[in-house]
Design a protein around this motif. Structure first.
Motif, PDB file in Angstrom:
ATOM      1  N   PRO A 207      26.996 -13.880  19.603  1.00  0.00           N
ATOM      2  CA  PRO A 207      25.791 -12.372  19.023  1.00  0.00           C
ATOM      3  C   PRO A 207      25.660 -11.379  19.989  1.00  0.00           C
ATOM      4  N   GLN A 208      25.608 -11.689  21.306  1.00  0.00           N
ATOM      5  CA  GLN A 208      26.197 -10.886  22.441  1.00  0.00           C
ATOM      6  C   GLN A 208      27.658 -11.075  22.887  1.00  0.00           C
ATOM      7  N   ALA A 209      27.588  -9.961  23.718  1.00  0.00           N
ATOM      8  CA  ALA A 209      28.965  -9.564  24.493  1.00  0.00           C
ATOM      9  C   ALA A 209      28.838 -10.945  26.098  1.00  0.00           C
TER      10      ALA A 209
ATOM     11  N   TRP B 279      21.911 -20.565  11.733  1.00  0.00           N
ATOM     12  CA  TRP B 279      22.045 -21.286  10.253  1.00  0.00           C
ATOM     13  C   TRP B 279      22.745 -20.841   9.571  1.00  0.00           C
ATOM     14  N   THR B 280      23.745 -21.012   8.609  1.00  0.00           N
ATOM     15  CA  THR B 280      24.735 -20.938   7.785  1.00  0.00           C
ATOM     16  C   THR B 280      24.612 -20.762   6.813  1.00  0.00           C
ATOM     17  N   LEU B 281      23.802 -19.027   6.313  1.00  0.00           N
ATOM     18  CA  LEU B 281      23.950 -18.908   4.857  1.00  0.00           C
ATOM     19  C   LEU B 281      24.596 -18.483   4.183  1.00  0.00           C
ATOM     20  N   THR B 282      26.205 -18.262   4.559  1.00  0.00           N
ATOM     21  CA  THR B 282      27.099 -18.554   3.286  1.00  0.00           C
ATOM     22  C   THR B 282      28.502 -18.986   3.901  1.00  0.00           C
ATOM     23  N   ASP B 283      29.532 -19.109   3.117  1.00  0.00           N
ATOM     24  CA  ASP B 283      30.908 -19.174   4.276  1.00  0.00           C
ATOM     25  C   ASP B 283      30.922 -17.988   5.881  1.00  0.00           C
ATOM     26  N   SER B 284      30.552 -16.580   5.241  1.00  0.00           N
ATOM     27  CA  SER B 284      30.560 -15.749   6.033  1.00  0.00           C
ATOM     28  C   SER B 284      29.984 -14.969   6.932  1.00  0.00           C
ATOM     29  N   LEU B 285      28.667 -15.300   6.548  1.00  0.00           N
ATOM     30  CA  LEU B 285      27.375 -14.819   7.295  1.00  0.00           C
ATOM     31  C   LEU B 285      26.466 -16.193   7.821  1.00  0.00           C
ATOM     32  N   THR B 286      26.022 -15.592   9.233  1.00  0.00           N
ATOM     33  CA  THR B 286      25.395 -16.844  10.160  1.00  0.00           C
ATOM     34  C   THR B 286      24.378 -16.274  10.904  1.00  0.00           C
ATOM     35  N   ALA B 287      23.307 -16.537  10.628  1.00  0.00           N
ATOM     36  CA  ALA B 287      22.526 -15.941  11.266  1.00  0.00           C
ATOM     37  C   ALA B 287      21.753 -17.054  12.258  1.00  0.00           C
ATOM     38  N   ILE B 288      20.870 -16.436  13.584  1.00  0.00           N
ATOM     39  CA  ILE B 288      20.545 -17.377  14.712  1.00  0.00           C
ATOM     40  C   ILE B 288      19.616 -16.714  15.113  1.00  0.00           C
ATOM     41  N   THR B 289      17.927 -17.406  15.052  1.00  0.00           N
ATOM     42  CA  THR B 289      16.971 -17.242  14.901  1.00  0.00           C
ATOM     43  C   THR B 289      15.936 -18.147  16.214  1.00  0.00           C
ATOM     44  N   GLY B 290      15.460 -17.615  17.604  1.00  0.00           N
ATOM     45  CA  GLY B 290      14.575 -18.293  18.551  1.00  0.00           C
ATOM     46  C   GLY B 290      13.838 -17.238  18.856  1.00  0.00           C
TER      47      GLY B 290
ATOM     48  N   ARG C 125      -1.040 -14.925  35.566  1.00  0.00           N
ATOM     49  CA  ARG C 125      -1.470 -15.437  35.128  1.00  0.00           C
ATOM     50  C   ARG C 125      -1.063 -14.743  33.681  1.00  0.00           C
ATOM     51  N   TYR C 126       0.046 -15.707  33.146  1.00  0.00           N
ATOM     52  CA  TYR C 126       0.426 -15.119  31.519  1.00  0.00           C
ATOM     53  C   TYR C 126       0.693 -16.489  30.186  1.00  0.00           C
ATOM     54  N   HIS C 127      -0.163 -16.448  29.649  1.00  0.00           N
ATOM     55  CA  HIS C 127      -0.619 -17.305  28.721  1.00  0.00           C
ATOM     56  C   HIS C 127      -0.055 -17.020  27.068  1.00  0.00           C
ATOM     57  N   ALA C 128       1.389 -18.159  27.035  1.00  0.00           N
ATOM     58  CA  ALA C 128       2.128 -18.157  25.923  1.00  0.00           C
ATOM     59  C   ALA C 128       2.705 -17.195  25.323  1.00  0.00           C
ATOM     60  N   VAL C 129       3.446 -16.513  26.484  1.00  0.00           N
ATOM     61  CA  VAL C 129       4.211 -15.494  26.113  1.00  0.00           C
ATOM     62  C   VAL C 129       5.369 -15.429  25.268  1.00  0.00           C
ATOM     63  N   GLU C 130       5.098 -14.935  24.396  1.00  0.00           N
ATOM     64  CA  GLU C 130       6.678 -15.208  22.739  1.00  0.00           C
ATOM     65  C   GLU C 130       7.711 -14.335  23.321  1.00  0.00           C
ATOM     66  N   THR C 131       8.893 -14.271  23.343  1.00  0.00           N
ATOM     67  CA  THR C 131      10.434 -14.183  23.462  1.00  0.00           C
ATOM     68  C   THR C 131      11.046 -14.591  22.003  1.00  0.00           C
ATOM     69  N   PRO C 132      10.615 -13.863  20.941  1.00  0.00           N
ATOM     70  CA  PRO C 132      11.874 -13.957  19.892  1.00  0.00           C
ATOM     71  C   PRO C 132      13.323 -13.716  20.086  1.00  0.00           C
ATOM     72  N   TYR C 133      14.130 -14.216  19.379  1.00  0.00           N
ATOM     73  CA  TYR C 133      15.097 -13.852  19.728  1.00  0.00           C
ATOM     74  C   TYR C 133      16.057 -14.388  17.865  1.00  0.00           C
ATOM     75  N   ALA C 134      16.373 -12.587  17.723  1.00  0.00           N
ATOM     76  CA  ALA C 134      17.588 -12.920  15.843  1.00  0.00           C
ATOM     77  C   ALA C 134      18.668 -12.582  16.466  1.00  0.00           C
ATOM     78  N   GLY C 135      19.645 -13.052  15.592  1.00  0.00           N
ATOM     79  CA  GLY C 135      21.324 -12.260  15.674  1.00  0.00           C
ATOM     80  C   GLY C 135      21.585 -12.852  14.235  1.00  0.00           C
ATOM     81  N   LEU C 136      22.670 -12.073  13.969  1.00  0.00           N
ATOM     82  CA  LEU C 136      23.518 -11.824  12.708  1.00  0.00           C
ATOM     83  C   LEU C 136      24.848 -12.142  13.057  1.00  0.00           C
ATOM     84  N   ILE C 137      25.370 -13.078  12.280  1.00  0.00           N
ATOM     85  CA  ILE C 137      27.064 -12.261  12.543  1.00  0.00           C
ATOM     86  C   ILE C 137      28.032 -12.502  11.493  1.00  0.00           C
ATOM     87  N   TYR C 138      28.695 -12.037  10.771  1.00  0.00           N
ATOM     88  CA  TYR C 138      29.226 -11.508   9.402  1.00  0.00           C
ATOM     89  C   TYR C 138      30.630 -11.770   9.365  1.00  0.00           C
TER      90      TYR C 138
END
Length: 725
Positions: free
Chosen positions: A76-78, A443-454, A474-487
């Protein structure tokens, strides 16, 4: 120092939302009662097939964005992949050549031996080797980085914080190394070209044990060339050796080492003045150089690595890697600063300096990936951890005679006495440490829909000094989330959307020499990916938007030096569209085409980076000529729209007091190639570059506060004769 609590709160809220998005699948699994899990039919592979084995402009699965082998429509990226076939067809022998032909990327050559790269308006600093790497120190590449060792180059545009350590919204450049082959193969390529260019590269690969369980590959090369620039020359030496061993049927050990030297005489440090004191533009001969005849810039890069890969039950795979990068730079440089008079050409002054830079980086990465079943569907998971240590030591020794007046550039021949470099010493010595854990699920949510989370959790620590100031953060436990959907709209077309947060530590310092706080922001992307002609052609349409805070901007120079200090800019916004087409149009025609539109604004809605072209396009292709077996012809065109840069204020003439704007009008560079297999195992390839002899300024990006630039190569040619077994 701790991160701003508001971004942290936002990250935690987003991660909670990502988890909630997956709860329906979990709930379905709980409510459905006992289920009979489907049998997993998994076949283990060493990884994606090398591009050199295909001879194609398209590539199979890539792993840069997720460490899962994802196909074109599954990411889900170029993503742009410059394959070995493209590299060989158009003699893309260094990374600048490759990235100039990559969709959405601009190569900012501010000097001959120090290069910056931008994508979507932001500096590219994430460089990886087979998916393992660190942000580039000072966000640039020194010397020429040759492509002889690489099978292909993968470029993921947009933020890639999940795998790259920080969510830089520009791009991640992943160099995929050549690997040993079980079958014996060998090649030698000899090149001669304009400005006394001489190059030879040898490549040998094959099994070194009778069973084929141990395989090796060696690539070695040498290049020596002069230049269209007065006095400038470059000599490169390259060696890469890699050994693979099947310890068992499921265990693979890989060891490798690469070294490259890039030694130059009379390099540019800074470049040419672009305007006179009255504000009118300069127009020097393309060969004009400000370098002295004694200056040099020698760069050595060493890259050692060890990998252990283990195939596990149920289609799972674990891999551990240790990478060591060492970069040494040694130079004596001559910079010319000031603004020339339009009548006399006088007004430039000397600034000689010795500069040494030593960087040592260690990276260790371990992860596991494989399928699992939930709610009667098969999904994929990757989970891992990484540790890195980067030590940077540099020293500037300033030369006597800083500020001495120089003759006009039209009379300059590089003859200037080499001074004693004892007019002051300054430098840096700091260490960056990073530890991170990451996890991503497809995640293969349906036959046509996929999600990627991280999600990635990162711990960062920097200690040391930079030119007399402490560089401790100093930086402690910095969160970098990622989410994508592909249909999947159908078997050939998919739409996707992705969201990534940005956390990018910066090396720039403010007026107090304190390191700027990290960049914070978000990156959105919406796209359509398609496959045509039995998957031989891939296309991408991507819409992107990036919002950033605290982006470094040059604010001035420290008193008595040419060293810049910076301030953080808020409200930088980049948005645009990217189009890409790549593949085999017919059995005889291969094409690559890319187009980018980008609009970059500050918080007030004004253009933020006018030196980045608003429009950028690349087109290259080859045609196997029917009726003449072994003959192939092709062309490459790179075009960009006009760029500008605010340079300062006119001090003389009728425009005194007015702001000076330098403009590089839109231009196109056209290259041609012809390749002919004139005998069994033998080939000759002719490359003619800039056939229209276009004159253009390489970059208007400011180096510190310097308003300088130099011209690109005029028309030139090279001929490569190769033997392949």
């Amino acid at each position: 120092m701790s991160p701003n609590p508001e971004p942290l709160f936002r990250r935690k809220a987003l991660f909670t939302a990502i988890l909630c998005a997956t709860l329906p699948a979990v709930a379905a699994a709980q409510d459905s009662g006992p289920t009979i899990l489907e049998v997993l039919d998994v076949s283990a592979e060493r990884g994606p097939v090398s591009s050199e084995a295909t001879g194609s402009y398209t590539s199979g699965a890539t792993t840069t964005s997720m460490k899962m082998a994802l196909g074109h429509r599954e990411t889900p990226q170029a993503v742009t992949v410059v394959t070995r076939e493209q590299i060989d067809d158009f003699a893309l022998n260094d990374i600048n050549d490759v990235l100039e032909g990559t969709t959405g990327v601009t190569v900012e050559s501010v000097e001959t031996d120090r290069t910056y790269y931008t994508a979507r308006g932001f500096e590219v600093n994430n460089f990886q080797y087979d998916g393992v790497g660190l942000p580039a120190v000072y966000d640039n590449v020194q010397g020429e980085l040759d492509t002889a060792f690489f099978d292909r180059v993968e470029v993921v545009r947009g933020a890639n914080g999940l795998m790259a350590g920080s969510g830089n919204p520009a791009a991640t450049v992943n160099f995929i190394r050549k690997r040993p082959t079980e079958e014996t193969s060998a090649s030698v390529a000899v090149t001669g070209g304009s400005w006394d260019r001489k190059r030879i590269v040898g490549d040998a690969s094959g099994a070194v044990s009778e069973s084929g369980a141990v395989r090796a590959r060696v690539v070695a090369g040498y290049e020596d060339k002069n230049s269209y620039l007065d006095r400038y020359s470059n000599e490169k030496q390259m060696f890469y050796g890699v050994l693979e061993a099947d310890l068992t049927d499921t265990t693979l050990l890989t060891l490798g080492h690469a070294i490259q030297t890039s030694d130059t005489d009379s390099p540019l440090w800074g470049a040419l003045p672009l305007f006179y004191t009255d504000g009118t533009a300069t127009d020097f001969a393309r060969s004009t150089s400000t370098a002295s005849d004694w200056s040099y810039w020698d760069n050595t890069r060493q890259n050692s690595f060890v990998e252990l890969q283990q195939e596990l039950a149920g289609g799972w795979r674990a891999k551990g890697s240790v990478l060591r990068l060492e970069k040494d730079s040694d130079s004596e440089l001559f910079y010319q600063y000031g603004t020339p008079d339009p009548q006399t050409g006088e007004g430039l002054m000397a600034y000689p300096s010795q500069y040494d830079l030593d960087i040592e980086q260690w990276v260790a990465d371990v992860y596991a990936t494989g399928p699992f079943i939930l709610a009667n569907r098969t999904h994929e998971l990757v989970i891992g951890a990484t540790w890195s240590r980067s030590e940077t030591v540099d020293e500037s020794r300033y030369g006597q005679g800083i500020g001495n007046p120089l003759p006009p550039l039209t009379q300059w021949d590089g003859n200037y006495p080499r001074p004693a470099f004892d007019n002051g010493v300054a430098g840096s010595d700091w260490t960056d440490r990073e530890t991170a854990t990451y996890a991503a699920a497809r995640w293969t949510l349906t036959d046509s829909l996929t999600a990627i989370t991280g999600l990635r959790l990162t711990w960062l620590e920097s200690k040391g000094t930079s030119y007399g100031a402490a560089r401790n953060t100093r930086y402690h436990a910095v969160e970098t989330p990622y989410a994508g959907l592909i249909y999947d709209l159908d078997r050939d077309h998919s739409v996707y959307v992705s969201y990534t947060e940005i956390f990018t530590p910066q090396t720039e310092v403010d007026i107090n020499r304190d390191r700027l706080d990290p960049i914070d922001g978000v990156n959105y992307e919406l796209g359509l990916k398609s496959e045509f002609l039995a998957d031989r052609v891939n296309t991408t349409v991507a819409l992107f938007r990036t919002e950033q805070q605290n982006v470094a901007e040059v604010a001035g120079t420290f008193s008595g030096t040419q060293d810049a200090y910076y301030r953080g800019m808020d409200g930088i916004q980049s948005e645009g569209v990217e189009l890409e087409f790549v593949g085999e149009v017919t059995d005889r025609i291969q094409l690559f085409a890319g187009y980018t539109y980008v609009n970059i604004e500050d918080a007030e809605g004004d253009p933020a980076k006018p030196f980045v072209p608003e429009h950028l396009a690349q087109l290259r292709g080859t045609w196997e000529v029917p009726g003449i077996e072994g003959l192939e012809v092709g062309s490459e065109i790179r075009w960009q729209s006009s760029i500008t840069q605010e340079q300062g204020v006119a001090t003389t003439g009728p425009n005194a007091g007015s702001i000076i704007i330098t403009e590089q009008e839109s231009y196109a560079v056209v290259d041609l190639m012809a390749s002919y297999d004139f005998a069994r195992h033998w080939n000759a390839t002719l490359n003619v570059n800039n056939v229209t002899d276009e004159k253009y300024i390489e970059s208007l990006k400011k180096f510190g506060t310097s308003a300088q630039g130099f011209y690109g190569e005029p028309a030139n040619a090279s001929l490569t004769v190769s033997w392949v077994y």
